[in-house]
Design a protein around this motif. Structure first.
Motif, mmCIF file in Angstrom:
data_model
loop_
_atom_site.group_PDB
_atom_site.id
_atom_site.type_symbol
_atom_site.label_atom_id
_atom_site.label_comp_id
_atom_site.label_asym_id
_atom_site.label_seq_id
_atom_site.Cartn_x
_atom_site.Cartn_y
_atom_site.Cartn_z
ATOM 1 N N ASP A 14 0.869 -1.159 0.000
ATOM 2 C CA ASP A 14 0.000 0.000 0.000
ATOM 3 C C ASP A 14 0.918 1.224 0.000
ATOM 4 O O ASP A 14 2.003 1.198 0.577
ATOM 5 C CB ASP A 14 -0.876 -0.034 1.267
ATOM 6 N N ARG A 15 0.505 2.321 -0.651
ATOM 7 C CA ARG A 15 1.367 3.506 -0.740
ATOM 8 C C ARG A 15 1.795 4.011 0.637
ATOM 9 O O ARG A 15 2.962 4.315 0.850
ATOM 10 C CB ARG A 15 0.646 4.640 -1.488
ATOM 11 N N ASP A 16 0.851 4.112 1.563
ATOM 12 C CA ASP A 16 1.184 4.637 2.893
ATOM 13 C C ASP A 16 2.123 3.690 3.645
ATOM 14 O O ASP A 16 3.035 4.125 4.344
ATOM 15 C CB ASP A 16 -0.091 4.870 3.703
ATOM 16 N N GLU A 17 1.880 2.397 3.496
ATOM 17 C CA GLU A 17 2.729 1.390 4.135
ATOM 18 C C GLU A 17 4.155 1.464 3.583
ATOM 19 O O GLU A 17 5.135 1.428 4.332
ATOM 20 C CB GLU A 17 2.121 0.015 3.885
ATOM 21 N N ALA A 19 5.595 4.040 2.261
ATOM 22 C CA ALA A 19 6.203 5.294 2.711
ATOM 23 C C ALA A 19 6.734 5.158 4.140
ATOM 24 O O ALA A 19 7.738 5.773 4.491
ATOM 25 C CB ALA A 19 5.196 6.430 2.625
ATOM 26 N N SER A 23 11.170 5.243 4.410
ATOM 27 C CA SER A 23 10.962 6.667 4.682
ATOM 28 C C SER A 23 11.873 7.563 3.843
ATOM 29 O O SER A 23 11.514 8.703 3.562
ATOM 30 C CB SER A 23 11.152 6.950 6.169
ATOM 31 N N ALA A 26 9.821 8.457 0.891
ATOM 32 C CA ALA A 26 8.415 8.760 1.202
ATOM 33 C C ALA A 26 7.806 9.773 0.239
ATOM 34 O O ALA A 26 6.679 9.587 -0.238
ATOM 35 C CB ALA A 26 8.282 9.252 2.640
ATOM 36 N N LEU A 30 4.604 8.758 -2.124
ATOM 37 C CA LEU A 30 3.305 9.416 -1.979
ATOM 38 C C LEU A 30 2.930 10.234 -3.208
ATOM 39 O O LEU A 30 1.756 10.542 -3.424
ATOM 40 C CB LEU A 30 3.298 10.285 -0.724
ATOM 41 N N LYS A 34 -2.623 7.360 -7.785
ATOM 42 C CA LYS A 34 -3.431 6.351 -7.087
ATOM 43 C C LYS A 34 -3.905 5.304 -8.083
ATOM 44 O O LYS A 34 -4.063 5.569 -9.252
ATOM 45 C CB LYS A 34 -4.624 7.013 -6.412
ATOM 46 N N ASN A 55 -4.892 0.601 -3.999
ATOM 47 C CA ASN A 55 -3.820 1.533 -3.686
ATOM 48 C C ASN A 55 -2.454 0.852 -3.630
ATOM 49 O O ASN A 55 -1.576 1.288 -2.903
ATOM 50 C CB ASN A 55 -4.129 2.210 -2.346
#
Length: 162
Positions: A14-17, A19, A23, A26, A30, A34, A55
């Motif tokens: 997943d994109r957030d995961e 990132a 890090s 990141a 991000l 999408k 995502n």
């Protein structure tokens, strides 16, 4: 794997995961559009077919053979060689300390490099981060036949189960 030209591994995040895990990338992660990334590589992975995860990004590590230039110290008397990995100042001091006994040569050495690719965009192309001149994996070949009973071997005893 010493003769393999490349080794490629794909993980879907997943994109957030992603990132959070990576890090240092990141902002790049991000900024990706999408939607699930799809291409013609790794088509057998279940993430490619699952549309309920909209995502996902494809995080690839691509390892490949390359060359690097290395400086070697040569003992003039015995012709023994050893790679020198210090700084230029250290090399200068060493050559002065062993004046007339050592020589240096530069030559190409086979090595391995790593690229990190997100959704088909190269983020990093770097020397092996582990400081090795070989792949950081060991190949293992296994066959799986679901109908065959499993044979467990432990402490010289074997136990079959089905």
């Amino acid at each position: 794997m010493s003769d393999a030209r490349f080794w490629w591994m794909r993980t879907f995040f997943d994109r957030d995961e992603a990132a959070l895990f990576y890090s240092q990338f990141a902002d790049n992660i991000l900024a990706l559009p999408k939607g699930t990334y799809r291409d013609d590589k790794f088509f057998y992975m279940p993430e490619v077919y699952q549309i309920q995860f909209p995502n996902l990004i494809a995080f690839d590590e691509y390892w490949y053979l390359s060359n690097r230039e290395a400086t070697f110290l040569v003992d003039k008397k015995t012709e023994e060689t050893q790679e020198f990995t210090g700084t230029k100042d250290q090399l200068k001091e060493l050559m002065q300390a062993f004046r007339g006994k050592l020589a240096t040569i530069k030559k190409q050495v086979p090595t391995v490099r790593r690229s990190i690719i997100l959704n088909d965009r190269v983020l990093v192309d770097e020397p092996n981060p582990y400081g090795l001149d070989r792949y950081p994996v060991v190949p293992m070949l296994a066959y799986f036949t679901a109908d065959t009973p499993i044979l467990l071997i432990s402490s010289g005893a074997s136990v079959g189960s089905s």
